[in-house]
Scaffold this active site. Structure first.
Site, PDB file in Angstrom:
ATOM      1  N   GLY A 106       0.824  -1.209   0.000  1.00  0.00           N
ATOM      2  CA  GLY A 106       0.000   0.000   0.000  1.00  0.00           C
ATOM      3  C   GLY A 106       0.857   1.258   0.000  1.00  0.00           C
ATOM      4  N   PHE A 107       0.189   2.380   0.176  1.00  0.00           N
ATOM      5  CA  PHE A 107       0.866   3.682   0.173  1.00  0.00           C
ATOM      6  C   PHE A 107       1.939   3.737   1.278  1.00  0.00           C
ATOM      7  CE2 PHE A 107       0.068   7.985   2.302  1.00  0.00           C
ATOM      8  CZ  PHE A 107       1.161   8.590   1.709  1.00  0.00           C
ATOM      9  N   LYS A 163     -13.335  -7.188   9.795  1.00  0.00           N
ATOM     10  CA  LYS A 163     -12.625  -8.480   9.916  1.00  0.00           C
ATOM     11  C   LYS A 163     -11.126  -8.274   9.738  1.00  0.00           C
ATOM     12  CE  LYS A 163     -15.775 -12.060   8.226  1.00  0.00           C
ATOM     13  NZ  LYS A 163     -16.094 -12.853   7.022  1.00  0.00           N
ATOM     14  N   ASN A 167      -4.342 -12.466  14.305  1.00  0.00           N
ATOM     15  CA  ASN A 167      -3.352 -13.305  13.618  1.00  0.00           C
ATOM     16  C   ASN A 167      -1.937 -12.763  13.787  1.00  0.00           C
ATOM     17  OD1 ASN A 167      -5.096 -15.315  12.707  1.00  0.00           O
ATOM     18  ND2 ASN A 167      -5.708 -14.117  10.915  1.00  0.00           N
ATOM     19  N   GLY A 190      -0.895 -13.295  17.490  1.00  0.00           N
ATOM     20  CA  GLY A 190      -0.607 -14.709  17.752  1.00  0.00           C
ATOM     21  C   GLY A 190       0.781 -15.068  17.247  1.00  0.00           C
ATOM     22  N   TYR A 242     -14.448   1.052  10.313  1.00  0.00           N
ATOM     23  CA  TYR A 242     -13.031   1.397  10.389  1.00  0.00           C
ATOM     24  C   TYR A 242     -12.663   1.839  11.812  1.00  0.00           C
ATOM     25  CZ  TYR A 242      -8.634   3.751   9.065  1.00  0.00           C
ATOM     26  OH  TYR A 242      -7.317   4.145   8.962  1.00  0.00           O
ATOM     27  N   THR A 269      -1.999  11.322   6.518  1.00  0.00           N
ATOM     28  CA  THR A 269      -0.669  11.332   5.910  1.00  0.00           C
ATOM     29  C   THR A 269      -0.817  11.228   4.395  1.00  0.00           C
ATOM     30  OG1 THR A 269       0.280  10.369   7.893  1.00  0.00           O
ATOM     31  CG2 THR A 269       1.559  10.123   5.877  1.00  0.00           C
TER      32      THR A 269
HETATM   33  P1  NAD Z   1      -3.510   1.744   1.698  1.00  0.00           P
HETATM   34  O1  NAD Z   1      -4.939   1.428   1.403  1.00  0.00           O
HETATM   35  O2  NAD Z   1      -2.683   2.312   0.618  1.00  0.00           O
HETATM   36  O3  NAD Z   1      -2.752   0.474   2.276  1.00  0.00           O
HETATM   37  C1  NAD Z   1      -3.372  -0.595   2.926  1.00  0.00           C
HETATM   38  C2  NAD Z   1      -2.744  -1.875   2.424  1.00  0.00           C
HETATM   39  O4  NAD Z   1      -3.329  -2.994   3.130  1.00  0.00           O
HETATM   40  C3  NAD Z   1      -3.013  -2.115   0.933  1.00  0.00           C
HETATM   41  O5  NAD Z   1      -1.833  -2.527   0.295  1.00  0.00           O
HETATM   42  C4  NAD Z   1      -4.070  -3.219   0.926  1.00  0.00           C
HETATM   43  O6  NAD Z   1      -4.061  -3.991  -0.253  1.00  0.00           O
HETATM   44  C5  NAD Z   1      -3.686  -3.991   2.177  1.00  0.00           C
HETATM   45  N1  NAD Z   1      -4.792  -4.765   2.732  1.00  0.00           N
HETATM   46  C6  NAD Z   1      -6.063  -4.354   2.970  1.00  0.00           C
HETATM   47  N2  NAD Z   1      -6.793  -5.353   3.490  1.00  0.00           N
HETATM   48  C7  NAD Z   1      -5.955  -6.435   3.591  1.00  0.00           C
HETATM   49  C8  NAD Z   1      -6.125  -7.773   4.050  1.00  0.00           C
HETATM   50  N3  NAD Z   1      -7.307  -8.204   4.507  1.00  0.00           N
HETATM   51  N4  NAD Z   1      -5.061  -8.606   3.997  1.00  0.00           N
HETATM   52  C9  NAD Z   1      -3.861  -8.192   3.521  1.00  0.00           C
HETATM   53  N5  NAD Z   1      -3.644  -6.933   3.070  1.00  0.00           N
HETATM   54  C10 NAD Z   1      -4.691  -6.060   3.110  1.00  0.00           C
HETATM   55  O7  NAD Z   1      -3.552   2.745   2.970  1.00  0.00           O
HETATM   56  P2  NAD Z   1      -2.352   3.445   3.761  1.00  0.00           P
HETATM   57  O8  NAD Z   1      -2.645   4.888   3.790  1.00  0.00           O
HETATM   58  O9  NAD Z   1      -1.040   2.963   3.288  1.00  0.00           O
HETATM   59  O10 NAD Z   1      -2.623   2.901   5.237  1.00  0.00           O
HETATM   60  C11 NAD Z   1      -1.820   1.888   5.833  1.00  0.00           C
HETATM   61  C12 NAD Z   1      -2.241   1.688   7.278  1.00  0.00           C
HETATM   62  O11 NAD Z   1      -2.088   2.910   7.995  1.00  0.00           O
HETATM   63  C13 NAD Z   1      -3.706   1.274   7.437  1.00  0.00           C
HETATM   64  O12 NAD Z   1      -3.813   0.324   8.465  1.00  0.00           O
HETATM   65  C14 NAD Z   1      -4.393   2.562   7.842  1.00  0.00           C
HETATM   66  O13 NAD Z   1      -5.537   2.323   8.619  1.00  0.00           O
HETATM   67  C15 NAD Z   1      -3.304   3.260   8.634  1.00  0.00           C
HETATM   68  N6  NAD Z   1      -3.508   4.714   8.642  1.00  0.00           N
HETATM   69  C16 NAD Z   1      -3.205   5.469   7.544  1.00  0.00           C
HETATM   70  C17 NAD Z   1      -3.426   6.841   7.568  1.00  0.00           C
HETATM   71  C18 NAD Z   1      -3.088   7.736   6.408  1.00  0.00           C
HETATM   72  O14 NAD Z   1      -3.379   8.930   6.477  1.00  0.00           O
HETATM   73  N7  NAD Z   1      -2.472   7.275   5.353  1.00  0.00           N
HETATM   74  C19 NAD Z   1      -3.989   7.435   8.718  1.00  0.00           C
HETATM   75  C20 NAD Z   1      -4.306   6.618   9.800  1.00  0.00           C
HETATM   76  C21 NAD Z   1      -4.039   5.268   9.761  1.00  0.00           C
END
Ligand code: NAD
Ligand code: UDP
Length: 308
Positions: A10-11, A89, A97, A100, A143, A173
């Site tokens: 992801g990002f 979920k 997971n 654990g 969420y 971010t």
């Molecule tokens: P994103 O959507 O780009 O990245 C999330 C990644 O998780 C993706 O690559 C997606 O394919 C993967 N993913 C989703 N569900 C999955 C699953 N069931 N099994 C395996 N992989 C799965 O978002 P991001 O901005 O990179 O956010 C990353 C984390 O940071 C997240 O947990 C998000 O809640 C947290 N977060 C981000 C921000 C922000 O501003 N970017 C703010 C608060 C929290």
């Protein structure tokens, strides 16, 4: 070290993988590609020490690792609301997971929690001691409550099983590799301005957010994992606070072009204000953001010029 990054394509995850590889670690990047993309980590494929695993965190997994960063979860409102049951979920079963596994292999584990645990906050700016104002049955709840439950699990595994946890609460971010159709405000405004489309402000644009550039945030990840003074939760974000109207005007100024600002309906439960209190991060991690919004936006606009 050998380090597992869930949501690594992801990002944020892809920037974290880059940083860990640069620091000389081995990285296992686990992702189901729901919102992540192979192209985010394509440059790492073939790099010694980097391994990509397509897997869903709701199904159990085993890796021999020293550290785990749990980032798997869609983060933008349209994506996490697309399949809300799957979102909760992912947060809850994904946390179980990961925890654990951390317990079995004695790995230090970090949870990417969120400012959304504060909901529509009535305390401003938000310190970690604030318990929040979250609607448990609204559209954002899958969420917000999923992330709150994940924090609970982290602290219960810590108290009951002495798992070596770290919990950070990330505030909005932005930066290169956000998905152009992600739906979050920074990517929406930049892509709209670059395409000459209308800039869509939801509501009157007076709601505020605090925007942190991705490089600053990743430095915070590394610092919380490297210290033992606190397990968290620790807020990580940029305390600069802007209205969405100010963000739209700044984006238009930096991109140029002829886009008009238009107003659309405000989504339900949209927080009215948000700004992190980063006293703990400053004191314990000696961390604070370095990249001002205008500079970070310029770097993000450059990225999107090559994409849209
Ligand atoms: P994103 O959507 O780009 O990245 C999330 C990644 O998780 C993706 O690559 C997606 O394919 C993967 N993913 C989703 N569900 C999955 C699953 N069931 N099994 C395996 N992989 C799965 O978002 P991001 O901005 O990179 O956010 C990353 C984390 O940071 C997240 O947990 C998000 O809640 C947290 N977060 C981000 C921000 C922000 O501003 N970017 C703010 C608060 C929290
Ligand atoms: N927003 C907006 N126009 C858009 C996308 C979002 O005005 O095209 C607003 C949204 O209503 C919210 C703020 O920008 O008030 C931040 O939205 P985002 O989805 O980026 O993050 P979050 O609401 O989760 O902080």
């Amino acid at each position: 070290m050998r380090i597992l990054v869930t949501g690594g394509a992801g990002f944020l995850g892809s920037h974290l993988c880059d940083r860990l590889i640069r620091d000389g670690h081995e990285v296992v990047c686990l992702d189901n590609f729901f919102t992540g993309r192979k192209q985010n980590i394509a440059h790492l494929l073939g790099v010694p020490g980097f391994e990509l695993v397509r897997h869903d965190v709701i199904d159990p997994f085993k890796f021999e690792v020293d550290q785990i960063y749990n980032l798997a979860c869609p983060a933008s409102p349209p994506h996490y609301q697309y399949n809300p049951i799957k979102t909760i979920k992912t947060s809850v079963m994904g946390a179980i997971n990961c925890l654990g596994l951390a317990k079995r292999v004695k790995a230090r584990i970090m949870q990417a929690s969120t400012s959304e645990v504060y909901g529509d906050p009535q305390v401003h700016p938000q310190p970690e001691t604030y318990w929040g104002n979250v609607n448990p049955i609204g559209k954002r709840s899958c969420y917000d409550e999923g992330k709150r439950c994940a924090e609970t699990l982290f602290f219960d595994y810590h108290r009951e099983n002495r798992v070596d946890i770290r919990v950070i609460r990330i505030f909005n971010t932005y930066g290169p590799r956000m998905h152009e159709a992600d739906g979050r405000v920074v990517s929406n405004f930049i892509v709209q301005a670059l395409r000459g489309e209308d800039i869509t402000i939801y509501g009157d644009g007076s709601q505020t957010r605090s925007f942190c550039f991705v490089d600053d945030l990743i430095e915070g990840f590394i610092r919380i994992m490297a210290q033992s003074e606190t397990v968290g939760p620790v807020n990580l974000g940029n305390p600069g606070e802007f209205t969405m109207m100010q963000l739209a005007e700044l984006t238009l100024k930096l991109v140029g072009g002829k886009s008009k600002i238009v107003h659309k309906a405000l989504p339900s439960d949209d927080p009215k204000q948000r700004r992190p209190d980063i006293t703990i991060a400053r004191k314990v991690l000696q961390w604070e953001p370095k990249v001002p919004l205008e500079e970070g936006l310029k770097r993000t606009i450059e990225y999107f010029r090559g994409v849209v």
